[in-house]
Design a protein around this motif. Sequence first.
Motif, PDB file in Angstrom:
ATOM      1  N   TYR A  58       0.816  -1.213   0.000  1.00 36.41           N
ATOM      2  CA  TYR A  58       0.000   0.000   0.000  1.00 36.41           C
ATOM      3  C   TYR A  58       0.843   1.253   0.000  1.00 36.41           C
ATOM      4  CZ  TYR A  58      -3.580   3.350   1.291  1.00 36.41           C
ATOM      5  OH  TYR A  58      -4.426   4.416   1.324  1.00 36.41           O
ATOM      6  N   ASN A  59       0.515   2.149  -0.900  1.00 33.09           N
ATOM      7  CA  ASN A  59       1.215   3.417  -1.032  1.00 33.09           C
ATOM      8  C   ASN A  59       0.177   4.518  -0.963  1.00 33.09           C
ATOM      9  OD1 ASN A  59       2.624   5.658  -1.988  1.00 33.09           O
ATOM     10  ND2 ASN A  59       3.970   4.343  -3.173  1.00 33.09           N
ATOM     11  N   TYR A  60       0.358   5.496  -0.068  1.00 34.01           N
ATOM     12  CA  TYR A  60      -0.684   6.514   0.107  1.00 34.01           C
ATOM     13  C   TYR A  60      -0.956   7.257  -1.183  1.00 34.01           C
ATOM     14  CZ  TYR A  60      -0.585   6.021   5.117  1.00 34.01           C
ATOM     15  OH  TYR A  60      -0.687   5.533   6.376  1.00 34.01           O
ATOM     16  N   LYS A  61       0.059   7.444  -1.994  1.00 37.98           N
ATOM     17  CA  LYS A  61      -0.157   8.232  -3.212  1.00 37.98           C
ATOM     18  C   LYS A  61      -1.003   7.442  -4.207  1.00 37.98           C
ATOM     19  CE  LYS A  61       3.350   9.591  -5.726  1.00 37.98           C
ATOM     20  NZ  LYS A  61       4.419  10.332  -6.378  1.00 37.98           N
ATOM     21  N   ASP A  62      -0.703   6.129  -4.339  1.00 36.65           N
ATOM     22  CA  ASP A  62      -1.446   5.353  -5.323  1.00 36.65           C
ATOM     23  C   ASP A  62      -2.830   4.979  -4.842  1.00 36.65           C
ATOM     24  OD1 ASP A  62       1.583   3.580  -6.188  1.00 36.65           O
ATOM     25  OD2 ASP A  62       0.737   5.445  -6.951  1.00 36.65           O
TER      26      ASP A  62
ATOM     27  N   ALA B 194       8.446   7.551   1.612  1.00 34.70           N
ATOM     28  CA  ALA B 194       8.296   6.200   1.052  1.00 34.70           C
ATOM     29  C   ALA B 194       6.868   5.939   0.636  1.00 34.70           C
ATOM     30  CB  ALA B 194       8.737   5.165   2.080  1.00 34.70           C
ATOM     31  N   SER B 195       5.890   6.449   1.389  1.00 33.37           N
ATOM     32  CA  SER B 195       4.509   6.175   1.001  1.00 33.37           C
ATOM     33  C   SER B 195       3.962   7.250   0.084  1.00 33.37           C
ATOM     34  CB  SER B 195       3.630   6.013   2.232  1.00 33.37           C
ATOM     35  OG  SER B 195       4.098   6.787   3.290  1.00 33.37           O
ATOM     36  N   GLY B 196       4.845   8.090  -0.442  1.00 37.14           N
ATOM     37  CA  GLY B 196       4.433   9.008  -1.492  1.00 37.14           C
ATOM     38  C   GLY B 196       3.601  10.183  -1.015  1.00 37.14           C
ATOM     39  N   GLN B 197       3.738  10.562   0.240  1.00 35.23           N
ATOM     40  CA  GLN B 197       2.900  11.647   0.735  1.00 35.23           C
ATOM     41  C   GLN B 197       3.579  13.012   0.630  1.00 35.23           C
ATOM     42  OE1 GLN B 197       2.518   9.253   4.340  1.00 35.23           O
ATOM     43  NE2 GLN B 197       0.412   9.887   4.391  1.00 35.23           N
TER      44      GLN B 197
END
Lengths: 317, 593
Positions: A58-62, B194-197
């Motif tokens: 899980y990636n917050y952006k995706d 890392a989680s793209g925030q």
Amino acid sequence: MNRFLMENGKMQNRLQMKWNVALKKKAPLVLMMLPGLIYLAINNYMPMFGIILAFKNYNYKDGFLNSAWCGLKNFEFLFKTKASFTMIRNTLCYNFVFVILGVVIPIMVAIAMHEIGKKRLAKFAQPAVIFPFVISWVIVGYIVYAFLNSSNGFVNNSILKENGISWYSEPQYWPVIIVIVYIWKTAGFNSIVYMASIAGIDENIYEAARVDGAGKLSQIKNITIPLLKPTIITLTLMSISKIFNSDFGLFYQVPMNSGQLYPTTQTIDTYVYNALMEINDVGMASAATFFQSIAGFILILAANLIVSKIDRDNALF
Amino acid sequence: MYRHCADTLCCFFNKMIKNVQKVKRDVQIKMPKNDMFAMIYIQVKDPDKIKLEEKKMKRLKKYMGILLASALTLSLAACGQQAVEQAENGQTEQQGQVESGQAEQATEAKEGSKNLKTVTIAMSGMQSSPTEEGIKQVEDAVNDYLVNELGKDYQVDIYIWDVGSYFSNANMALSAGEDLGVVFTMANTSSLAASGQLAPLNDYLDDELKETYELMGERWFDTCSFNGNIYGVPAYRDIVMDTYLVCRTDILEELNYDLDSVHSLVDFEELLLLVKEKYPDMYGYVPYDQGKLQLLLGKTGTMTGNVDFLGDSYYGETSTGALIGDSTTVENFYASDVFKDYCSLVYRWAQEGLVPPETSVSPDTCAEMLPAGTGFSTLVYTGNSPETVKEQFNSGAYGDYDYSVVKIDSMVIGSSSVGSACGIGAGCSCPESAADLMNEIWTNEYFYNLLCYGIEGVDYVMDENGYAAYPEGVDATNVPYRVAQWGWIIGDLSKLYPSEGLISAEDKKLVTEKMKNVEYAPAFGFSFDASAVTTEVSAVQNVITQYYYGLTNGELDPEEYIPVFVSELEDAGINDIIAAKQEQLDKYFADKQ
């Protein structure tokens, strides 16, 4: 088609009549249930689709739908490590003991409460037995600390004066300690259901038994327990679905998260908590609860199947 | 007359028994013995009357039902309305709602004659709670300054969340992709990246952030890097923590011991043994934080040496590979001699009764034990001057005793030391403006103090010593806006005005000096990307929690347990993590050349 002339002059056939009658009876009931059903649907059923998180990186952006799939990788930390056997064994064994004791002791409490009945003592005794359930686990942890503290604790200073044991470093005593604390906290509350069931048993049966010369113990064995059978089976089946879960407060707060007690107090929930405090990984956390829920689900279906084969009336569904 | 009485009586009875069909049936079935009652029952069987009564009852029940249902629904609706109202009214300055903020922004934009972009700042309130009007005033002052004096093309919206819920609020807002500009990331820059925030800042380093970059240098920015990109601007402050020993003065005088002669843990042991002789019931050293003895930090004598934890906690409690001394090979810290020596020392102290037993589970800290007289000394890690530490302990919070302070050691700055940073949210609509804003915060002294202290005259006044004091009639409890603790989490601390109780002028000088003469570890700037080894990290973390506290609090015998600990770590896969770290570290050094 058989058409019938109704009172109000309308022509209807038999099927429509039945439908109308049924609707009239059930519509108000369904309407009453509707808010609860909507709430359940939104809060419990819609989020079920999130179970796919267990298989994603899980990636917050995706976000949900676009994060990368990663197969069973998120489950590795549960099963491939050395601690896995310990924690799964602990979870299952503790739950097994809790299920058994969680039937025996609340029934005893319920019978005792029933015997006190309308006496003045009941007004004090019943709330006192139920009270521990509402205390938070953090506070219970400190109460236990006050007992088992090696320098100032009650146990070490009064009962075991010279032979003080360092309770928080010896894992072998903790299965007993945890079971005792759990029973103390939950027996009273769980006995309420049984109290209600026992109250529903007709007094005349007991009178008849007394007339026939049955003592108290015999009465309990032959009347109370058999009549409580449906309740016991229902509650036990429901607790089987939670067999891979554990009460986090009990296993984390009461041993004060002391590392040396891990061999006997670590369960799946505390392991996941400790492991993921550093890496904030949503996928791995979801994998852990996925395992617990799906395993519980399969087990309850199997248990229900077995029960329905033996005794159709008592099966849950 | 009899008939009339019977009539009324039977109506009464009817009303009573109507609801219970069974009883009605029973009543009708039971044969009365008395003739008078027989007459009543005959009356009851009158079908028309029964139907009428039934109809009336049915209607009554229907209306009761509708009334009840509507009462319930109305109360639920009222509840919901009340909750919404409460949420709007009770919305304290500490809770920000981005939706209402965006409505604000829209009106602001409409009012302004230029087409101004808006950058949102999301910060933690730390220990202060500014009022909503206070924030609004500061916002207006800031926007006025930005637009009119500096000629910028953006305005600012400030959100302050209280420190307890800050990270979860920020995390939620960032993960929802909301339009957050400058976000305080606490120490989690790499996990947020890392989680793209967070948005990468590489493009702005030469442009908007040029001055900040020149101020801090490449290595500072590297501590906020992840996967080759920079994601945050670190707070430029004194991250050098000194170790101060705090002891009871009266006992020192009794023993005629000179505190300045203590230079290392070995000297300290001597002192503690003397204290133990005199006061057998007192623990020589009590922990400052709950659950850990924390004697491990810094290079206190020969005990720990220089250990760079490469981004893991600098207390050593989450180390998955560290650099020991001058080596550039990543090692297992828990298998090292440094760790073994330390654990043996602490175990010996625990056996001699110099430290409290069961520290890992005990809720007692120096805050309880020093005033109660059961503790003699403690160690404090802080960047403040010794005078500030002395003030803290002699303020009465630690009992009526007098305390002396001596500095034992300083830390080496490793990557783990740099914590606080600010990043730009990934969903920000105008990242260049956000970068420009950050540049202003870091380099513009007036602007920085405006943000931290508020408006001059309203929130603070400059007194004759150059300190930012409270104005007349205002103190810490009712000041509209003062978040001076932001000096430690954002911007350049040396530009902050001194103020009482927070940072004195001497402290400031110390800070500026220290920043110039600080000792950097060779791997300062390196941050480890653990995404390939998450399983091993979680397993290792679990093993560490199991043994670390027992060993470092003197509860477990290191001779027996360190080998077990190390072998379990290896089973959990720490060598894989070390290999991955080594690879990344070598690449980092190679890129530096």
